[in-house]
Design an enzyme around this catalytic site. Structure first.
Site, mmCIF file in Angstrom:
data_model
loop_
_atom_site.group_PDB
_atom_site.id
_atom_site.type_symbol
_atom_site.label_atom_id
_atom_site.label_comp_id
_atom_site.label_asym_id
_atom_site.label_seq_id
_atom_site.Cartn_x
_atom_site.Cartn_y
_atom_site.Cartn_z
ATOM 1 N N HIS A 1 -0.002 -3.344 11.085
ATOM 2 C CA HIS A 1 1.127 -4.110 11.648
ATOM 3 C C HIS A 1 1.392 -3.763 13.120
ATOM 4 O O HIS A 1 2.527 -3.734 13.558
ATOM 5 C CB HIS A 1 2.395 -3.929 10.790
ATOM 6 C CG HIS A 1 2.186 -4.394 9.385
ATOM 7 N ND1 HIS A 1 2.015 -5.725 9.062
ATOM 8 C CD2 HIS A 1 2.067 -3.704 8.226
ATOM 9 C CE1 HIS A 1 1.807 -5.823 7.766
ATOM 10 N NE2 HIS A 1 1.826 -4.614 7.232
ATOM 11 N N ARG B 1 -9.407 -8.209 3.600
ATOM 12 C CA ARG B 1 -8.321 -7.811 4.511
ATOM 13 C C ARG B 1 -8.371 -6.292 4.717
ATOM 14 O O ARG B 1 -8.282 -5.795 5.844
ATOM 15 C CB ARG B 1 -6.978 -8.232 3.899
ATOM 16 C CG ARG B 1 -5.723 -7.853 4.695
ATOM 17 C CD ARG B 1 -4.505 -8.315 3.902
ATOM 18 N NE ARG B 1 -3.224 -8.126 4.592
ATOM 19 C CZ ARG B 1 -2.409 -7.089 4.409
ATOM 20 N NH1 ARG B 1 -2.758 -6.123 3.564
ATOM 21 N NH2 ARG B 1 -1.262 -7.011 5.054
ATOM 22 N N SER C 1 4.274 -6.357 2.890
ATOM 23 C CA SER C 1 2.941 -6.314 3.497
ATOM 24 C C SER C 1 1.904 -6.880 2.529
ATOM 25 O O SER C 1 1.942 -8.051 2.180
ATOM 26 C CB SER C 1 2.611 -4.886 3.934
ATOM 27 O OG SER C 1 1.406 -4.856 4.651
ATOM 28 N N LEU C 2 0.982 -6.034 2.033
ATOM 29 C CA LEU C 2 0.006 -6.484 1.031
ATOM 30 C C LEU C 2 0.697 -7.211 -0.131
ATOM 31 O O LEU C 2 0.169 -8.185 -0.676
ATOM 32 C CB LEU C 2 -0.754 -5.265 0.494
ATOM 33 C CG LEU C 2 -1.413 -5.458 -0.869
ATOM 34 C CD1 LEU C 2 -2.669 -6.270 -0.721
ATOM 35 C CD2 LEU C 2 -1.674 -4.139 -1.540
ATOM 36 N N GLN D 1 0.881 -11.731 10.030
ATOM 37 C CA GLN D 1 1.430 -10.554 9.344
ATOM 38 C C GLN D 1 0.654 -9.272 9.661
ATOM 39 O O GLN D 1 1.229 -8.196 9.723
ATOM 40 C CB GLN D 1 1.407 -10.841 7.834
ATOM 41 C CG GLN D 1 2.173 -9.862 6.984
ATOM 42 C CD GLN D 1 1.374 -9.457 5.768
ATOM 43 O OE1 GLN D 1 0.229 -9.065 5.873
ATOM 44 N NE2 GLN D 1 1.994 -9.577 4.605
ATOM 45 N N GLN E 1 0.819 -1.204 0.000
ATOM 46 C CA GLN E 1 0.000 0.000 0.000
ATOM 47 C C GLN E 1 0.856 1.258 0.000
ATOM 48 O O GLN E 1 1.882 1.299 0.651
ATOM 49 C CB GLN E 1 -0.871 -0.009 1.242
ATOM 50 C CG GLN E 1 -2.330 0.038 0.904
ATOM 51 C CD GLN E 1 -3.210 -0.251 2.093
ATOM 52 O OE1 GLN E 1 -3.547 -1.378 2.331
ATOM 53 N NE2 GLN E 1 -3.570 0.739 2.841
#
Length: 316
Positions: free
Chosen positions: A201, A116, A91-92, A250, A11
């Site tokens: 996170h 998500r 991440s994503l 995660q 992102q």
């Protein structure tokens, strides 16, 4: 030439119009974007191609939009015959890495990241959580700062350990503000507030992780065909059981990007190809190891240049 890794952005890399040159040029790209609209039940592609940027940046739009665009670019790039020894994503981007490694189907990944994004958005009311980038401070020293503030009652923790001297913290708005101020007192060069819709996170994402776990139990996850470096452990993962577990963890664990790249370097990777909008990861990788060969595929021109450069390297 050593081993090759494909890496995928997260992102923040989204821009209106991304991937449109692929959709205009290649039938398969257009049909992949159509598939996204079918899976989600609304015209996400209209938001991707025509905006607004504000609408595209909403977490639950940005996540499937970035995944889709990275996969459209990957699909075309694969026709060159260049294949990775490893994949990784920030991440994503880990979902893109898993699709690239054959562990998740494209439609399942689109559905999972849309939900998500929804769960992450719902986990903490807007304005109550945030993130900030802390520049010029070591991870251990910064962790002492965040632990101190958390122990005083305002949750904040390390979220993205990106590259030397660049670490993102995440938590309650008060926690992030206090930790930013304390970090500067203790020698950090700068603290920059990030424009995000929540404290990603961090432990505040645990409610979202529980919902995500149910979604991941409904989609098909298979063993990966090439190892994927996990954000959570910074180690390769290939089994479907571990992949599911790590995707849940995660959401509330730090992204150990610097260590992930180090793992790839230690495993003989010397060439990294970032596939997807922007060039953020390419920049981070160069800061982690200046000698690494780094390429970015973010439009048709950069794709063709990368293919040419890789083929040239291979023939040397």
């Amino acid at each position: 030439m050593g081993k090759l890794a494909f890496v995928f952005p997260g992102q923040g890399s989204q821009t209106v119009g991304m991937g449109k040159d692929f959709a205009d040029q290649y039938e398969v790209a257009g049909s992949m974007y159509n598939q996204v609209d079918d899976v989600l039940g609304f015209k996400l592609t209209d938001i991707i191609f025509n905006g607004s940027q504000e609408k595209l940046t909403l977490t639950y739009h940005a996540q499937p939009a970035l995944l889709a665009t990275s996969m459209v670019m990957l699909e075309q790039f694969k026709t060159s015959g260049i294949a990775p020894d490893y994949t990784a994503g920030h991440s994503l981007g880990e979902y893109s890495a898993l699709v690239a490694a054959g562990a998740l189907s494209f439609p399942d990944a689109v559905k999972a990241v849309y939900l998500r994004g929804k769960f992450m958005d719902e986990a903490v009311p807007a304005g109550e959580g945030t993130m900030a980038a802390i520049l010029g401070m070591e991870a251990q020293a910064l962790k002492e700062v965040t632990d101190e503030i958390t122990n005083q009652g305002d949750v904040v923790q390390l979220a993205n350990i990106n590259c030397p001297g660049q670490i993102v913290i995440s938590g309650t708005t008060a926690g992030v503000e206090k930790a930013s101020a304390l970090a500067k007192e203790r020698g950090a060069k700068r603290a920059i507030s990030l424009v995000v819709s929540g404290p990603f996170h961090s432990s505040l994402m645990k409610p979202a992780a529980q919902k995500l776990e149910q979604v991941l139990n409904e989609v098909t996850v298979t063993d990966a065909e090439v190892p994927v470096i996990s954000n959570v452990t910074a180690e390769p993962m290939t089994t479907k059981g571990e992949i599911k577990q790590r995707l849940v963890e995660q959401l509330y664990s730090p992204v150990r990007w610097e260590e992930s790249i180090q793992t790839l370097l230690d495993n003989g990777v010397d060439t990294f190809i970032e596939i997807g909008p922007g060039k953020v990861l390419a920049g981070l990788i160069k800061k982690i190891n200046r000698r690494a060969n780094v390429f970015s595929v973010y439009d048709l021109q950069s794709m063709n240049q990368t293919i040419e450069a890789i083929k040239e390297e291979k023939s040397c």
